[in-house]
Design a protein around this motif. Structure first.
Motif, PDB file in Angstrom:
ATOM      1  N   LEU A 221       0.804  -1.227   0.000  1.00 37.51           N
ATOM      2  CA  LEU A 221       0.000   0.000   0.000  1.00 37.51           C
ATOM      3  C   LEU A 221       0.835   1.274   0.000  1.00 37.51           C
ATOM      4  O   LEU A 221       0.280   2.383   0.040  1.00 37.51           O
ATOM      5  CB  LEU A 221      -0.926   0.009   1.224  1.00 37.51           C
ATOM      6  CG  LEU A 221      -2.024  -1.055   1.231  1.00 37.51           C
ATOM      7  CD1 LEU A 221      -2.700  -1.103   2.592  1.00 37.51           C
ATOM      8  CD2 LEU A 221      -3.053  -0.771   0.150  1.00 37.51           C
ATOM      9  N   LYS A 222       2.151   1.149  -0.062  1.00 41.06           N
ATOM     10  CA  LYS A 222       2.988   2.326   0.186  1.00 41.06           C
ATOM     11  C   LYS A 222       2.806   3.444  -0.829  1.00 41.06           C
ATOM     12  O   LYS A 222       3.022   4.614  -0.500  1.00 41.06           O
ATOM     13  CB  LYS A 222       4.460   1.933   0.264  1.00 41.06           C
ATOM     14  CG  LYS A 222       5.045   1.322  -0.981  1.00 41.06           C
ATOM     15  CD  LYS A 222       6.495   0.938  -0.713  1.00 41.06           C
ATOM     16  CE  LYS A 222       7.122   0.238  -1.890  1.00 41.06           C
ATOM     17  NZ  LYS A 222       8.519  -0.171  -1.604  1.00 41.06           N
ATOM     18  N   THR A 223       2.363   3.089  -2.047  1.00 38.78           N
ATOM     19  CA  THR A 223       2.157   4.155  -3.031  1.00 38.78           C
ATOM     20  C   THR A 223       0.906   4.976  -2.728  1.00 38.78           C
ATOM     21  O   THR A 223       0.720   6.060  -3.283  1.00 38.78           O
ATOM     22  CB  THR A 223       2.050   3.566  -4.440  1.00 38.78           C
ATOM     23  OG1 THR A 223       0.941   2.672  -4.492  1.00 38.78           O
ATOM     24  CG2 THR A 223       3.321   2.824  -4.832  1.00 38.78           C
ATOM     25  N   ARG A 224       0.050   4.474  -1.858  1.00 31.26           N
ATOM     26  CA  ARG A 224      -1.227   5.144  -1.577  1.00 31.26           C
ATOM     27  C   ARG A 224      -1.273   5.784  -0.183  1.00 31.26           C
ATOM     28  O   ARG A 224      -2.212   6.511   0.116  1.00 31.26           O
ATOM     29  CB  ARG A 224      -2.372   4.128  -1.688  1.00 31.26           C
ATOM     30  CG  ARG A 224      -2.530   3.496  -3.052  1.00 31.26           C
ATOM     31  CD  ARG A 224      -3.570   2.384  -3.023  1.00 31.26           C
ATOM     32  NE  ARG A 224      -4.817   2.853  -2.451  1.00 31.26           N
ATOM     33  CZ  ARG A 224      -5.707   2.070  -1.857  1.00 31.26           C
ATOM     34  NH1 ARG A 224      -5.512   0.777  -1.760  1.00 31.26           N
ATOM     35  NH2 ARG A 224      -6.823   2.579  -1.382  1.00 31.26           N
ATOM     36  N   LEU A 225      -0.296   5.486   0.644  1.00 31.83           N
ATOM     37  CA  LEU A 225      -0.343   5.921   2.046  1.00 31.83           C
ATOM     38  C   LEU A 225       0.628   7.049   2.326  1.00 31.83           C
ATOM     39  O   LEU A 225       1.734   7.082   1.781  1.00 31.83           O
ATOM     40  CB  LEU A 225       0.002   4.754   2.965  1.00 31.83           C
ATOM     41  CG  LEU A 225      -0.972   3.588   3.046  1.00 31.83           C
ATOM     42  CD1 LEU A 225      -0.371   2.465   3.891  1.00 31.83           C
ATOM     43  CD2 LEU A 225      -2.292   4.041   3.630  1.00 31.83           C
ATOM     44  N   THR A 226       0.185   7.961   3.207  1.00 35.60           N
ATOM     45  CA  THR A 226       1.074   8.973   3.763  1.00 35.60           C
ATOM     46  C   THR A 226       0.748   9.100   5.239  1.00 35.60           C
ATOM     47  O   THR A 226      -0.417   9.225   5.614  1.00 35.60           O
ATOM     48  CB  THR A 226       0.896  10.335   3.078  1.00 35.60           C
ATOM     49  OG1 THR A 226       1.108  10.202   1.674  1.00 35.60           O
ATOM     50  CG2 THR A 226       1.885  11.349   3.641  1.00 35.60           C
TER      51      THR A 226
ATOM     52  N   LEU B   3      -3.200   9.829   8.883  1.00 36.90           N
ATOM     53  CA  LEU B   3      -2.970   8.851   7.811  1.00 36.90           C
ATOM     54  C   LEU B   3      -3.864   9.211   6.633  1.00 36.90           C
ATOM     55  O   LEU B   3      -5.062   9.396   6.809  1.00 36.90           O
ATOM     56  CB  LEU B   3      -3.300   7.433   8.276  1.00 36.90           C
ATOM     57  CG  LEU B   3      -3.046   6.335   7.242  1.00 36.90           C
ATOM     58  CD1 LEU B   3      -1.550   6.049   7.119  1.00 36.90           C
ATOM     59  CD2 LEU B   3      -3.802   5.058   7.595  1.00 36.90           C
ATOM     60  N   THR B   4      -3.273   9.330   5.459  1.00 38.36           N
ATOM     61  CA  THR B   4      -4.070   9.516   4.249  1.00 38.36           C
ATOM     62  C   THR B   4      -3.877   8.310   3.346  1.00 38.36           C
ATOM     63  O   THR B   4      -2.768   7.770   3.235  1.00 38.36           O
ATOM     64  CB  THR B   4      -3.717  10.807   3.498  1.00 38.36           C
ATOM     65  OG1 THR B   4      -2.357  10.735   3.075  1.00 38.36           O
ATOM     66  CG2 THR B   4      -3.921  12.031   4.369  1.00 38.36           C
ATOM     67  N   MET B   5      -4.954   7.916   2.719  1.00 35.38           N
ATOM     68  CA  MET B   5      -4.928   6.808   1.761  1.00 35.38           C
ATOM     69  C   MET B   5      -5.664   7.275   0.506  1.00 35.38           C
ATOM     70  O   MET B   5      -6.837   7.635   0.578  1.00 35.38           O
ATOM     71  CB  MET B   5      -5.594   5.556   2.346  1.00 35.38           C
ATOM     72  CG  MET B   5      -5.573   4.360   1.404  1.00 35.38           C
ATOM     73  SD  MET B   5      -6.339   2.876   2.096  1.00 35.38           S
ATOM     74  CE  MET B   5      -5.220   2.480   3.399  1.00 35.38           C
ATOM     75  N   THR B   6      -4.964   7.249  -0.608  1.00 33.15           N
ATOM     76  CA  THR B   6      -5.542   7.738  -1.857  1.00 33.15           C
ATOM     77  C   THR B   6      -6.270   6.628  -2.601  1.00 33.15           C
ATOM     78  O   THR B   6      -6.128   5.431  -2.296  1.00 33.15           O
ATOM     79  CB  THR B   6      -4.443   8.307  -2.767  1.00 33.15           C
ATOM     80  OG1 THR B   6      -3.505   7.262  -3.056  1.00 33.15           O
ATOM     81  CG2 THR B   6      -3.722   9.470  -2.088  1.00 33.15           C
ATOM     82  N   ASN B   7      -7.061   7.039  -3.574  1.00 32.62           N
ATOM     83  CA  ASN B   7      -7.704   6.121  -4.502  1.00 32.62           C
ATOM     84  C   ASN B   7      -8.417   4.970  -3.795  1.00 32.62           C
ATOM     85  O   ASN B   7      -8.166   3.799  -4.066  1.00 32.62           O
ATOM     86  CB  ASN B   7      -6.670   5.576  -5.489  1.00 32.62           C
ATOM     87  CG  ASN B   7      -7.298   4.900  -6.688  1.00 32.62           C
ATOM     88  OD1 ASN B   7      -8.439   5.186  -7.049  1.00 32.62           O
ATOM     89  ND2 ASN B   7      -6.569   3.981  -7.299  1.00 32.62           N
ATOM     90  N   MET B   8      -9.308   5.309  -2.893  1.00 28.37           N
ATOM     91  CA  MET B   8     -10.014   4.311  -2.103  1.00 28.37           C
ATOM     92  C   MET B   8     -10.880   3.415  -2.988  1.00 28.37           C
ATOM     93  O   MET B   8     -11.465   3.865  -3.986  1.00 28.37           O
ATOM     94  CB  MET B   8     -10.862   4.983  -1.033  1.00 28.37           C
ATOM     95  CG  MET B   8     -10.035   5.679   0.038  1.00 28.37           C
ATOM     96  SD  MET B   8      -9.116   4.547   1.075  1.00 28.37           S
ATOM     97  CE  MET B   8     -10.432   3.916   2.117  1.00 28.37           C
ATOM     98  N   ASP B   9     -10.972   2.161  -2.559  1.00 20.41           N
ATOM     99  CA  ASP B   9     -11.703   1.126  -3.288  1.00 20.41           C
ATOM    100  C   ASP B   9     -12.578   0.365  -2.289  1.00 20.41           C
ATOM    101  O   ASP B   9     -12.253   0.333  -1.102  1.00 20.41           O
ATOM    102  CB  ASP B   9     -10.689   0.166  -3.933  1.00 20.41           C
ATOM    103  CG  ASP B   9     -11.355  -0.899  -4.775  1.00 20.41           C
ATOM    104  OD1 ASP B   9     -11.690  -1.970  -4.212  1.00 20.41           O
ATOM    105  OD2 ASP B   9     -11.543  -0.673  -5.969  1.00 20.41           O
ATOM    106  N   PRO B  10     -13.667  -0.243  -2.754  1.00 15.83           N
ATOM    107  CA  PRO B  10     -14.491  -1.019  -1.804  1.00 15.83           C
ATOM    108  C   PRO B  10     -13.712  -2.051  -0.988  1.00 15.83           C
ATOM    109  O   PRO B  10     -14.083  -2.326   0.167  1.00 15.83           O
ATOM    110  CB  PRO B  10     -15.521  -1.672  -2.717  1.00 15.83           C
ATOM    111  CG  PRO B  10     -15.723  -0.658  -3.810  1.00 15.83           C
ATOM    112  CD  PRO B  10     -14.343  -0.097  -4.051  1.00 15.83           C
TER     113      PRO B  10
END
Lengths: 107, 117
Positions: free
Chosen positions: B65-70, B82-89
């Motif tokens: 998940l490292k490309t989506r997490l900050t 914590l931010t997570m981009t491009n959320m999916d079900p």
């Protein structure tokens, strides 16, 4: 990434019985293995740290052993309140990982 | 007394960015050796380690998940974000923040995030 496997997936146990849960790591992790208990709708709780070190407030019937790749959580004389899912967790190398869990049910 | 509390939206739409805040008390991220971690748990499934931030601002992420997490911290406010981009079900889960790096000794109650349009 270190993969942790647990066995069994599920165990149905009679009160006062002894429970043994194993956790195996995909490579040696020394003693960097910790055990958590999670009851339904609750957050996990730390039970054992560094494979065998006890945690203050945790009943003495919980104990851990092992090193390297093979670890065991033992619950001596199971009580009804021990119904939960148990997870192992490695902190030997990042990213840290959890095992898939072992659900313990009371007969 | 150590406490942690997660806050953020209960519902996000697919492709949106999730922002979760962990507000804690009873310890400080300015203390040497202190860490805060994020872990999630999809309904009925196992725990998944996501990220960690250390007192010295070192940051670590899940490989997958490292490309989506900050992860970031606001030390004076005793908060970790914590931010997570491009959320999916498939990201629907209870998200926990917790104190600790190697051993996680205190956990928040968790916040359920549902991803649905």
């Amino acid at each position: 990434e270190i993969v942790l496997t647990q066995s069994p997936d599920f165990q149905s146990v009679t009160p006062k019985e002894k429970v043994t849960i194993t956790c195996r790591a995909s490579q040696s992790i020394g003693s960097n293995l910790h055990w958590y208990q999670q009851k339904p709708d609750q957050s996990p709780k730390l039970l054992i740290k560094y494979a065998s070190q006890s945690i203050s407030g945790v009943p003495s019937r919980f104990s851990g052993s092992g090193s390297g790749t093979d670890f065991t959580l033992t619950i001596n004389s199971l009580e009804a309140e021990d119904a939960a899912t148990y997870y192992c967790h490695q902190s030997s190398s990042l990213p840290f990982t959890f095992g898939p869990g072992t659900k313990v049910d009371i007969k | 007394q150590v406490t942690l509390r997660e806050s953020g939206p209960a519902l996000v739409k697919p492709t949106q960015t999730l922002t979760l805040t962990c507000t804690f008390s009873g310890f400080s991220l300015s203390t040497s050796g202190m860490c805060v971690s994020w872990i999630r748990q999809p309904p009925g499934k196992a725990l998944e380690w996501l990220a960690r931030i250390d007192w010295d601002d070192d940051k670590y992420y899940s490989t997958s998940l490292k490309t989506r997490l900050t992860i970031s911290k606001d030390t004076p406010k005793n908060q970790v974000v914590l931010t997570m981009t491009n959320m999916d079900p498939v990201d629907t889960a209870t998200y926990y923040c917790a104190r600790g790096g190697a051993t996680i000794d205190y956990w928040g109650q968790g916040t359920l995030v549902t991803v649905s349009s």
